[in-house]
Design an enzyme around this catalytic site. Structure first.
Site, PDB file in Angstrom:
ATOM      1  N   GLU A 173       0.840  -1.213   0.000  1.00 46.93           N
ATOM      2  CA  GLU A 173       0.000   0.000   0.000  1.00 46.93           C
ATOM      3  C   GLU A 173       0.871   1.257   0.000  1.00 46.93           C
ATOM      4  O   GLU A 173       0.714   2.139   0.843  1.00 46.93           O
ATOM      5  CB  GLU A 173      -0.988  -0.007   1.182  1.00 46.93           C
ATOM      6  CG  GLU A 173      -1.999  -1.125   1.052  1.00 46.93           C
ATOM      7  CD  GLU A 173      -3.233  -1.003   1.951  1.00 46.93           C
ATOM      8  OE1 GLU A 173      -3.303  -0.082   2.790  1.00 46.93           O
ATOM      9  OE2 GLU A 173      -4.129  -1.852   1.795  1.00 46.93           O
ATOM     10  N   GLU A 303      -5.083  -8.736  -0.222  1.00 45.27           N
ATOM     11  CA  GLU A 303      -5.875  -8.371   0.978  1.00 45.27           C
ATOM     12  C   GLU A 303      -7.322  -8.270   0.541  1.00 45.27           C
ATOM     13  O   GLU A 303      -7.668  -7.449  -0.318  1.00 45.27           O
ATOM     14  CB  GLU A 303      -5.399  -7.047   1.589  1.00 45.27           C
ATOM     15  CG  GLU A 303      -4.086  -7.187   2.311  1.00 45.27           C
ATOM     16  CD  GLU A 303      -3.697  -5.952   3.122  1.00 45.27           C
ATOM     17  OE1 GLU A 303      -4.582  -5.234   3.634  1.00 45.27           O
ATOM     18  OE2 GLU A 303      -2.482  -5.710   3.234  1.00 45.27           O
TER      19      GLU A 303
HETATM   20  O1  AHR Z   1      -5.337  -5.735   6.996  1.00 52.40           O
HETATM   21  C1  AHR Z   1      -5.289  -4.547   7.706  1.00 52.40           C
HETATM   22  C2  AHR Z   1      -4.625  -3.426   6.920  1.00 52.40           C
HETATM   23  O2  AHR Z   1      -5.413  -3.089   5.811  1.00 52.40           O
HETATM   24  C3  AHR Z   1      -3.280  -3.724   6.317  1.00 52.40           C
HETATM   25  O3  AHR Z   1      -2.246  -3.546   7.221  1.00 52.40           O
HETATM   26  C4  AHR Z   1      -3.177  -2.721   5.223  1.00 52.40           C
HETATM   27  O4  AHR Z   1      -2.345  -3.155   4.169  1.00 52.40           O
HETATM   28  C5  AHR Z   1      -4.617  -2.493   4.817  1.00 52.40           C
HETATM   29  O5  AHR Z   1      -4.924  -1.153   4.734  1.00 52.40           O
END
Ligand code: AHR
Length: 490
Positions: A173, A303
């Site tokens: 990110e 994610e």
């Molecule tokens: O999964 C929680 C968070 O969500 C992670 O650390 C991040 O990459 C995303 O914003």
């Protein structure tokens, strides 16, 4: 009654097992209390690692585990997490509750965990606040087989042989918590950092670039244009581009909605937002196709999952939430979408494995329970490494996918996205014997918010689906509201 068709003779691409991957961040109780209790804990462990969770995850054939973050990855300095544990420096985990991280769980512990899980490690490097040298020397430390400063340091710390490491994320990110960068800037940094992540000996890294947030199509465009084709032949720097998207039913991040107390309207919103994953995959893939018609670069959905308000009374920085029958349907939708687009989506990681967001496992001291999400991964695991089949004409409220294994056994997974009405389905399978054997399991509950608790850990669990019969190459299904079904045919 809806009628859907599977064509046994029209076989598509292979479904990578890595779509069924998981994510473990230094966040709340995912690592500490979840995977790691330490060798001196009264909780049964091997070298500090909880064996109850290892056994549960091996049962669902966990293919890979992503670590150490997430946002944590871009403030993690790996050298703080090696050597004698009592001598390791601590740090503040600024993203997640501002707690002190003692670095007791580091590179050796994580890679040992992956050995016990028999899964591939997926390590995410620090591009946001770390140097090129730091990332480069971490790769050398883990994978250099000969003599070198980092390999010698690894040996001093008790590990003679290098580890096999395939998946390596070059930042996380970086448009947000990993450095607030523009894609034009990150694309150049990716090229620079990835260049110095070397392949030592036989080890070949599969380098994953930070991809877009949700529908940031500009990010994908720039990354594909400026970074996807850099490198030579099979040594192109970028093997994968990540994508992050969470299913959040509430209208704002301040009010995401409760994990367990929700209305039918919330249910419908959740389903709609979960289905949005398909739009994202289709749209990002279309951009990738323009630069990479052969689909060499994998879309890595590393994610995904539900994100609700934390359980009342728990630390807001720990992201601890319950997982209900609704989460089971979201998990089924996500996995069906990834299966159906597995020509491009070849890795995915639900967030996160234990005690954080859409967990598969919850722990409380020595107690452990399996969530409805866990059971969906268990029911879907026979898709891993199968060949995808087309599943056409599913009624609007049903979501599904189908695949076939090397012995000709077909797996079909279907979920009912209606929280209030059962769905009936006449499923015709062309190209098989009309009376082929069929068996199935179902995950269903009397309430759409049913979930497992430490007092009642088996309230939601799969059962055999009785009364199934194949007649004339077709099987009839009645799927209760919010039900998830997995069939084995042949
Ligand atoms: O999964 C929680 C968070 O969500 C992670 O650390 C991040 O990459 C995303 O914003």
């Amino acid at each position: 009654m809806g009628k859907a068709i599977i064509n046994r003779d029209i076989v598509k691409n292979k479904i990578s097992r890595h779509i069924y991957g998981h994510f473990s961040e230094h966040l709340g109780r995912c690592i500490y209390g979840g995977f790691w209790v330490g060798p001196d804990s009264p909780i049964p462990n091997r070298e500090g690692i909880r064996m109850d969770v290892v056994e549960a995850l091996r049962k669902i054939k966990i293919p890979n585990l992503r670590w150490p973050g997430g946002c944590f990855a871009d403030e993690y300095h790996w050298e703080d997490g090696i050597g004698p544990r009592e001598k390791r420096p601590s740090m503040i985990n600024t993203h997640w509750g501002g707690v002190t991280e003692n670095n007791h769980f580091g590179t050796h512990e994580f890679l040992r965990l992956c050995e016990l899980l028999e899964c591939e490690p997926y390590i995410c490097g620090n591009l946001g606040s770390g140097t090129v040298r730091e990332m480069s020397s971490w790769v050398e430390y883990m994978t250099m087989d000969g003599k070198s400063p980092m390999a010698d340091l690894r040996r001093e710390n008790g590990r003679e042989e290098p580890w096999a490491l395939k998946f390596f994320g070059v930042g996380n990110e970086n448009w947000g918590c990993g450095g607030s960068m523009r894609p034009e800037y990150y694309a150049d940094l990716f090229r620079r950092y990835a260049t110095y992540c070397r392949n030592y000996g036989e080890n070949r890294l599969f380098k994953i670039a930070c991809g877009p947030n949700t529908d940031d199509y500009h990010w994908t465009e720039v990354m594909m244009r400026d970074a996807s084709s850099v490198g030579h032949f099979e040594n192109k720097l970028m093997a994968g581009l990540s994508l992050h998207y969470y299913t959040v039913p509430g209208d704002t991040w301040q009010n995401k909605g409760s994990a367990t107390e929700f209305s039918m309207e919330d249910w419908d919103k959740t389903m709609k937002k979960a289905l949005h994953m398909e739009t994202l995959v289709v749209n990002h893939s279309a951009i990738m196709d323009r630069y990479d018609r052969e689909k060499r670069v994998a879309l890595v959905f590393d994610e995904w999952g539900t994100w609700f308000d934390v359980e009342p009374g728990t630390n807001p920085g720990f992201l601890y939430q319950q997982s209900t029958q609704r989460d089971a349907v979201v998990a089924a939708i996500g996995l069906n979408i990834f299966n159906n687009h597995s020509d491009r989506v070849r890795i995915a990681n639900i967030a996160q494995t234990i005690n954080v967001l859409q967990s598969l496992i919850l722990t409380d001291g020595e107690k452990m329970l399996l969530t409805p999400t866990y059971h969906v991964f268990d029911m879907f695991k026979t898709h891993q490494e199968n060949d995808l089949l087309s599943l056409d004409n599913l009624p609007e409220k049903l979501n599904g996918s189908a695949s076939v294994d090397g012995k000709g056994v077909i797996t079909v997974t279907v979920c009912n996205m209606s929280g209030s009405e059962e769905q009936t389905l006449d499923l015709e399978i062309r190209g098989i014997k009309g009376d082929s054997p069929v068996s199935g399991t179902i995950l269903t509950s009397d309430k759409i918010n049913a979930h497992n608790t430490f007092e009642n850990p088996e309230r939601v669990k799969p059962k055999e689906l009785k009364g199934l019969a194949m007649k004339g190459g077709a099987v009839k299904l009645v799927i209760p509201p919010a039900g998830v079904v997995a069939l084995q045919i042949g």
